[in-house]
Scaffold this motif. Structure first.
Motif, mmCIF file in Angstrom:
data_model
loop_
_atom_site.group_PDB
_atom_site.id
_atom_site.type_symbol
_atom_site.label_atom_id
_atom_site.label_comp_id
_atom_site.label_asym_id
_atom_site.label_seq_id
_atom_site.Cartn_x
_atom_site.Cartn_y
_atom_site.Cartn_z
ATOM 1 N N ARG A 33 0.831 -1.206 0.000
ATOM 2 C CA ARG A 33 0.000 0.000 0.000
ATOM 3 C C ARG A 33 0.867 1.259 0.000
ATOM 4 N N ASN A 34 2.002 1.188 0.684
ATOM 5 C CA ASN A 34 2.874 2.361 0.801
ATOM 6 C C ASN A 34 3.371 2.884 -0.537
ATOM 7 N N SER A 35 3.486 2.013 -1.536
ATOM 8 C CA SER A 35 3.994 2.472 -2.829
ATOM 9 C C SER A 35 2.901 2.564 -3.895
ATOM 10 N N ALA A 36 1.646 2.611 -3.463
ATOM 11 C CA ALA A 36 0.542 2.780 -4.415
ATOM 12 C C ALA A 36 0.654 4.142 -5.093
ATOM 13 N N TYR A 37 0.207 4.201 -6.334
ATOM 14 C CA TYR A 37 0.165 5.470 -7.057
ATOM 15 C C TYR A 37 -1.279 5.952 -7.004
ATOM 16 N N ALA A 38 -1.566 6.801 -6.018
ATOM 17 C CA ALA A 38 -2.930 7.277 -5.780
ATOM 18 C C ALA A 38 -2.935 8.802 -5.690
ATOM 19 N N ASN A 39 -2.302 9.437 -6.650
ATOM 20 C CA ASN A 39 -2.143 10.892 -6.629
ATOM 21 C C ASN A 39 -3.445 11.661 -6.785
ATOM 22 N N TYR A 40 -4.505 11.033 -7.242
ATOM 23 C CA TYR A 40 -5.754 11.731 -7.493
ATOM 24 C C TYR A 40 -6.752 11.533 -6.352
ATOM 25 N N SER A 41 -6.899 10.323 -5.882
ATOM 26 C CA SER A 41 -7.861 10.046 -4.804
ATOM 27 C C SER A 41 -7.212 10.086 -3.427
ATOM 28 N N ASN A 42 -5.905 9.907 -3.379
ATOM 29 C CA ASN A 42 -5.188 9.755 -2.104
ATOM 30 C C ASN A 42 -5.698 8.570 -1.293
ATOM 31 N N PHE A 43 -6.321 7.633 -1.969
ATOM 32 C CA PHE A 43 -6.832 6.426 -1.323
ATOM 33 C C PHE A 43 -5.951 5.267 -1.760
ATOM 34 N N LYS A 44 -5.059 4.861 -0.869
ATOM 35 C CA LYS A 44 -4.068 3.836 -1.201
ATOM 36 C C LYS A 44 -4.556 2.446 -0.809
ATOM 37 N N VAL A 45 -4.271 1.493 -1.695
ATOM 38 C CA VAL A 45 -4.666 0.104 -1.462
ATOM 39 C C VAL A 45 -3.481 -0.796 -1.785
ATOM 40 N N GLY A 46 -3.233 -1.757 -0.915
ATOM 41 C CA GLY A 46 -2.205 -2.759 -1.147
ATOM 42 C C GLY A 46 -2.813 -4.146 -1.077
#
Length: 158
Positions: A33-46
């Motif tokens: 999850r720490n390296s998710a690319y979620a620049n638009y929603s800021n909602f990270k999922v791993g």
């Protein structure tokens, strides 16, 4: 005629109550999850998958400015796994999600991910345990992905 659908799952209020194997897979999902690319929603999922060969593979959500072009963590992990380990079976999968490190609400997979999970469970002819949680707090565990999507679409309908 009214019928009742009986859905069974386990709920853990503390991570310490989980098996060692479940904790390992959840922690790998947390790391992914720490390296998710979620620049638009800021909602990270791993997501993390435990294979029958003992390997644990991970994936995370990958967003795109053209929103439909992104991909969820679950599908990222599954597609990578099947492309690189086509004969391996998925034993279990864990997903950790949230906007920040204090997220404590378990987030279940979207419909598209549920359909993909069902496809691979059906394909490998054995259940995939599925766990989901926030960064802390309650963990939900299903013994098979089929329980996540009753009346799923599969090859028998084709």
């Amino acid at each position: 005629m009214i019928k009742v659908l009986d859905l069974k799952y386990e709920e853990y209020s503390q991570w310490e109550d989980l098996s060692d194997q479940d904790l390992i897979v959840i922690n790998k999902a947390k790391e992914a999850r720490n390296s998710a690319y979620a620049n638009y929603s800021n909602f990270k999922v791993g997501a993390a998958l435990l294979l029958d060969n003992g390997k644990i593979l991970t994936g995370n959500n990958q967003e795109n400015a053209a929103y439909p072009s992104g991909l969820c963590a679950e599908r990222t992990a599954i597609f990578y796994t099947i492309a690189n380990y086509p004969s391996a079976k998925i034993i279990k999968m864990a997903v950790v999600a949230g906007k920040d490190d204090n997220s404590s609400i378990p987030v279940s997979p979207c419909g598209a991910c549920r359909q993909v999970l069902i496809e691979y469970e059906f394909r490998q002819k054995m259940p995939i345990e599925f766990l989901f949680t926030g960064m802390k707090g309650k963990v939900i565990k299903f013994n098979q992905c089929a329980d996540l999507l009753p009346f799923s679409f599969n090859e028998s309908a084709l």
